[in-house]
Write a protein that holds these residues in place. Structure first.
Motif, PDB file in Angstrom:
ATOM      1  N   ARG A   1      63.966   2.473 -56.985  1.00  0.00           N
ATOM      2  CA  ARG A   1      64.132   3.064 -55.655  1.00  0.00           C
ATOM      3  C   ARG A   1      64.444   4.546 -55.793  1.00  0.00           C
ATOM      4  N   LYS A   2      64.147   5.274 -54.739  1.00  0.00           N
ATOM      5  CA  LYS A   2      64.399   6.715 -54.705  1.00  0.00           C
ATOM      6  C   LYS A   2      65.903   6.940 -54.698  1.00  0.00           C
ATOM      7  N   ASP A   3      66.354   7.876 -55.522  1.00  0.00           N
ATOM      8  CA  ASP A   3      67.774   8.210 -55.576  1.00  0.00           C
ATOM      9  C   ASP A   3      68.133   8.984 -54.311  1.00  0.00           C
ATOM     10  N   PRO A   4      69.060   8.465 -53.484  1.00  0.00           N
ATOM     11  CA  PRO A   4      69.384   9.148 -52.238  1.00  0.00           C
ATOM     12  C   PRO A   4      70.150  10.458 -52.443  1.00  0.00           C
ATOM     13  N   ALA A   5      70.673  10.686 -53.620  1.00  0.00           N
ATOM     14  CA  ALA A   5      71.469  11.910 -53.877  1.00  0.00           C
ATOM     15  C   ALA A   5      70.596  13.124 -54.034  1.00  0.00           C
TER      16      ALA A   5
ATOM     17  N   ALA B   1      73.377  -3.180 -59.354  1.00  0.00           N
ATOM     18  CA  ALA B   1      73.939  -1.976 -59.970  1.00  0.00           C
ATOM     19  C   ALA B   1      72.803  -1.046 -60.350  1.00  0.00           C
ATOM     20  N   VAL B   2      73.048   0.251 -60.193  1.00  0.00           N
ATOM     21  CA  VAL B   2      72.107   1.265 -60.664  1.00  0.00           C
ATOM     22  C   VAL B   2      72.402   1.461 -62.144  1.00  0.00           C
ATOM     23  N   VAL B   3      71.415   1.148 -62.979  1.00  0.00           N
ATOM     24  CA  VAL B   3      71.633   1.204 -64.424  1.00  0.00           C
ATOM     25  C   VAL B   3      70.986   2.417 -65.082  1.00  0.00           C
ATOM     26  N   ALA B   4      70.110   3.126 -64.340  1.00  0.00           N
ATOM     27  CA  ALA B   4      69.475   4.327 -64.889  1.00  0.00           C
ATOM     28  C   ALA B   4      68.954   5.186 -63.744  1.00  0.00           C
ATOM     29  N   ARG B   5      68.855   6.495 -64.022  1.00  0.00           N
ATOM     30  CA  ARG B   5      68.286   7.469 -63.072  1.00  0.00           C
ATOM     31  C   ARG B   5      67.352   8.382 -63.843  1.00  0.00           C
ATOM     32  N   GLY B   6      66.261   8.788 -63.176  1.00  0.00           N
ATOM     33  CA  GLY B   6      65.333   9.708 -63.817  1.00  0.00           C
ATOM     34  C   GLY B   6      63.983   9.720 -63.139  1.00  0.00           C
ATOM     35  N   PRO B   7      62.962  10.213 -63.852  1.00  0.00           N
ATOM     36  CA  PRO B   7      61.620  10.269 -63.289  1.00  0.00           C
ATOM     37  C   PRO B   7      61.084   8.862 -62.978  1.00  0.00           C
TER      38      PRO B   7
ATOM     39  N   PRO C   1      63.602  20.735 -59.222  1.00  0.00           N
ATOM     40  CA  PRO C   1      63.964  19.605 -60.076  1.00  0.00           C
ATOM     41  C   PRO C   1      63.034  18.433 -59.801  1.00  0.00           C
ATOM     42  N   PRO C   2      62.724  17.623 -60.825  1.00  0.00           N
ATOM     43  CA  PRO C   2      61.865  16.464 -60.594  1.00  0.00           C
ATOM     44  C   PRO C   2      62.565  15.471 -59.675  1.00  0.00           C
ATOM     45  N   SER C   3      61.796  14.745 -58.929  1.00  0.00           N
ATOM     46  CA  SER C   3      62.378  13.726 -58.060  1.00  0.00           C
ATOM     47  C   SER C   3      63.132  12.720 -58.907  1.00  0.00           C
ATOM     48  N   SER C   4      64.264  12.308 -58.415  1.00  0.00           N
ATOM     49  CA  SER C   4      65.063  11.358 -59.160  1.00  0.00           C
ATOM     50  C   SER C   4      64.909   9.962 -58.557  1.00  0.00           C
ATOM     51  N   TRP C   5      64.776   9.013 -59.423  1.00  0.00           N
ATOM     52  CA  TRP C   5      64.606   7.614 -59.037  1.00  0.00           C
ATOM     53  C   TRP C   5      65.663   6.784 -59.751  1.00  0.00           C
ATOM     54  N   GLN C   6      65.855   5.568 -59.294  1.00  0.00           N
ATOM     55  CA  GLN C   6      66.863   4.679 -59.873  1.00  0.00           C
ATOM     56  C   GLN C   6      66.225   3.374 -60.337  1.00  0.00           C
ATOM     57  N   THR C   7      66.784   2.842 -61.398  1.00  0.00           N
ATOM     58  CA  THR C   7      66.501   1.461 -61.795  1.00  0.00           C
ATOM     59  C   THR C   7      67.685   0.642 -61.315  1.00  0.00           C
ATOM     60  N   VAL C   8      67.408  -0.338 -60.470  1.00  0.00           N
ATOM     61  CA  VAL C   8      68.451  -1.189 -59.900  1.00  0.00           C
ATOM     62  C   VAL C   8      68.267  -2.598 -60.437  1.00  0.00           C
ATOM     63  N   VAL C   9      69.327  -3.155 -61.017  1.00  0.00           N
ATOM     64  CA  VAL C   9      69.315  -4.548 -61.476  1.00  0.00           C
ATOM     65  C   VAL C   9      70.079  -5.370 -60.446  1.00  0.00           C
ATOM     66  N   TRP C  10      69.473  -6.495 -60.056  1.00  0.00           N
ATOM     67  CA  TRP C  10      70.011  -7.361 -58.998  1.00  0.00           C
ATOM     68  C   TRP C  10      70.600  -8.633 -59.580  1.00  0.00           C
ATOM     69  N   ASN C  11      71.587  -9.153 -58.889  1.00  0.00           N
ATOM     70  CA  ASN C  11      72.207 -10.412 -59.299  1.00  0.00           C
ATOM     71  C   ASN C  11      71.192 -11.539 -59.167  1.00  0.00           C
TER      72      ASN C  11
ATOM     73  N   GLU D   1      60.119   2.993 -63.790  1.00  0.00           N
ATOM     74  CA  GLU D   1      59.181   1.870 -63.721  1.00  0.00           C
ATOM     75  C   GLU D   1      59.090   1.151 -65.063  1.00  0.00           C
ATOM     76  N   ALA D   2      59.144   1.909 -66.148  1.00  0.00           N
ATOM     77  CA  ALA D   2      59.131   1.295 -67.485  1.00  0.00           C
ATOM     78  C   ALA D   2      60.410   0.485 -67.704  1.00  0.00           C
ATOM     79  N   HIS D   3      61.553   1.003 -67.249  1.00  0.00           N
ATOM     80  CA  HIS D   3      62.813   0.258 -67.368  1.00  0.00           C
ATOM     81  C   HIS D   3      62.746  -1.040 -66.571  1.00  0.00           C
ATOM     82  N   VAL D   4      62.208  -0.970 -65.357  1.00  0.00           N
ATOM     83  CA  VAL D   4      62.102  -2.172 -64.524  1.00  0.00           C
ATOM     84  C   VAL D   4      61.222  -3.208 -65.210  1.00  0.00           C
TER      85      VAL D   4
END
Length: 102
Positions: A98-102, A71-77, A24-34, A82-85
């Protein structure tokens, strides 16, 4: 013109040597901060319009940003995250990949 000698290739079991099982491709997260700047209604609006979340999901994510600090708002490649960020930055939100720890 001179003749080139043929290259010898060893008899390899390609599948055994390269282990062609699909990973499976590595999973990453888009995290939005307060942040102290953006209104909660604006953050909800961005989550709805950019990510396409329904009102309930967008509001839940916004409240996580507000109360938990992020909050993690998206997961994927990685490239997609990076485009979401970059999009979140363009909307004035603080976000990281950030790298998805799951």
């Amino acid at each position: 013109m001179g003749m080139m000698a043929g290259l010898a290739t060893p008899d390899l079991d390609i599948e055994r040597e390269t282990n062609l099982s699909a990973a499976p491709p590595s999973s990453w997260q888009t995290v939005v901060w307060n942040d102290p700047v953006n209104l909660m209604s604006y953050v909800t609006h961005i989550f709805r319009t950019y990510f396409g979340y329904d009102a309930s999901t967008a509001n839940r994510l916004m409240l996580a940003v507000h109360h938990d600090g992020h909050a993690v708002v998206a997961r994927g490649p990685r490239e997609v995250m990076e485009a979401h960020v970059q999009a979140m930055h363009d909307f004035g939100l603080w976000a990281t990949v950030r790298k998805d720890p799951a």
